[in-house]
Design an enzyme around this catalytic site. Structure first.
Site, PDB file in Angstrom:
ATOM      1  N   GLY A   1       1.133   3.629   4.365  1.00 49.93           N
ATOM      2  CA  GLY A   1       1.311   3.163   3.265  1.00 49.93           C
ATOM      3  C   GLY A   1       1.623   3.989   2.040  1.00 49.93           C
ATOM      4  O   GLY A   1       2.380   4.617   1.973  1.00 49.93           O
ATOM      5  N   CYS A   2       0.836   3.530   0.869  1.00 50.24           N
ATOM      6  CA  CYS A   2       1.398   4.622  -0.881  1.00 50.24           C
ATOM      7  C   CYS A   2       1.501   5.922   0.038  1.00 50.24           C
ATOM      8  O   CYS A   2       0.182   6.656   0.352  1.00 50.24           O
ATOM      9  CB  CYS A   2       0.372   4.023  -1.194  1.00 50.24           C
ATOM     10  SG  CYS A   2       0.245   4.600  -2.946  1.00 50.24           S
ATOM     11  N   PHE A   3       2.703   5.815  -0.650  1.00 52.63           N
ATOM     12  CA  PHE A   3       2.628   7.456   0.057  1.00 52.63           C
ATOM     13  C   PHE A   3       1.667   8.813  -0.790  1.00 52.63           C
ATOM     14  O   PHE A   3       1.462   9.523  -0.991  1.00 52.63           O
ATOM     15  CB  PHE A   3       3.935   8.111  -0.414  1.00 52.63           C
ATOM     16  CG  PHE A   3       4.704   7.849  -1.315  1.00 52.63           C
ATOM     17  CD1 PHE A   3       4.543   7.150  -2.159  1.00 52.63           C
ATOM     18  CD2 PHE A   3       6.418   8.190  -0.945  1.00 52.63           C
ATOM     19  CE1 PHE A   3       5.608   7.090  -2.974  1.00 52.63           C
ATOM     20  CE2 PHE A   3       7.660   7.581  -1.789  1.00 52.63           C
ATOM     21  CZ  PHE A   3       6.704   7.341  -3.012  1.00 52.63           C
TER      22      PHE A   3
ATOM     23  N   CYS B   1      -5.039   4.210  -4.423  1.00 54.58           N
ATOM     24  CA  CYS B   1      -4.180   3.580  -2.710  1.00 54.58           C
ATOM     25  C   CYS B   1      -5.563   4.177  -1.905  1.00 54.58           C
ATOM     26  O   CYS B   1      -6.825   4.647  -2.228  1.00 54.58           O
ATOM     27  CB  CYS B   1      -3.723   5.137  -2.700  1.00 54.58           C
ATOM     28  SG  CYS B   1      -2.294   5.353  -3.435  1.00 54.58           S
TER      29      CYS B   1
END
Length: 164
Positions: free
Chosen positions: A9-11, A157
């Protein structure tokens, strides 16, 4: 020192979570793009899901301080490995769940940990995480590196929260 590469997912959140839990053991992280065909991808292209790359994190670690199996298990704790191409509000193949292995030993460990996590935590759902050979890792732009440390009130996140 060894290298591990994951996409979950979102780094920003993935990097933040790994650093929060393993920095004291000397890991070094950077975020970037991996798994696609576009050379030298840029964030606006990756975000539009046109490069084939996943937002990824590269970790340099000392296996005498933290083992690869532990990192793989932690990777599974920080995201939902049963969702195909999305995590929370982030949708597209650039947010897919991937373990990019750097050796046959890492591949075997990733497969064993995946099976154990599947049996222990996801009996009713199938883990869809890809386990594939590591390919070129392209560093993300500098402003993405340690983003949530630089911007503590930044984007929330979904990978901030451990599942089990």
């Amino acid at each position: 020192m060894e290298k591990a590469t994951f996409a979950a997912g979102c780094f920003w959140g993935v990097e933040h979570c790994f650093n929060k839990h393993y920095r004291q053991l000397g890991i070094q992280t950077k975020v970037g793009y991996s798994g696609g065909a576009t050379e030298k991808p840029l964030y606006p292209e990756v975000k539009k899901d046109i490069t084939g790359h996943a937002e990824s994190i590269e970790i340099i670690f000392d296996p005498s301080k933290v083992g690869y199996a532990e990192l793989v298990e932690f990777f599974y704790k920080m995201h939902d490995p049963t969702t195909l191409n999305y995590q929370g509000p982030d949708v597209g193949s650039q947010y897919r769940s991937v373990i990019f292995y750097h050796s046959e030993e890492q591949k075997e460990i990733a497969e064993k940990v995946t099976e154990a996590v599947q049996n222990a935590h996801y009996q009713e759902q199938k883990i869809v995480t890809l386990i594939v050979p590591a390919v070129q890792f392209w560093d993300a732009e500098e402003y993405h590196q340690l983003y949530l440390e630089k911007n503590p009130e930044g984007y929330e996140c979904p990978t901030h929260f451990l599942r089990w």
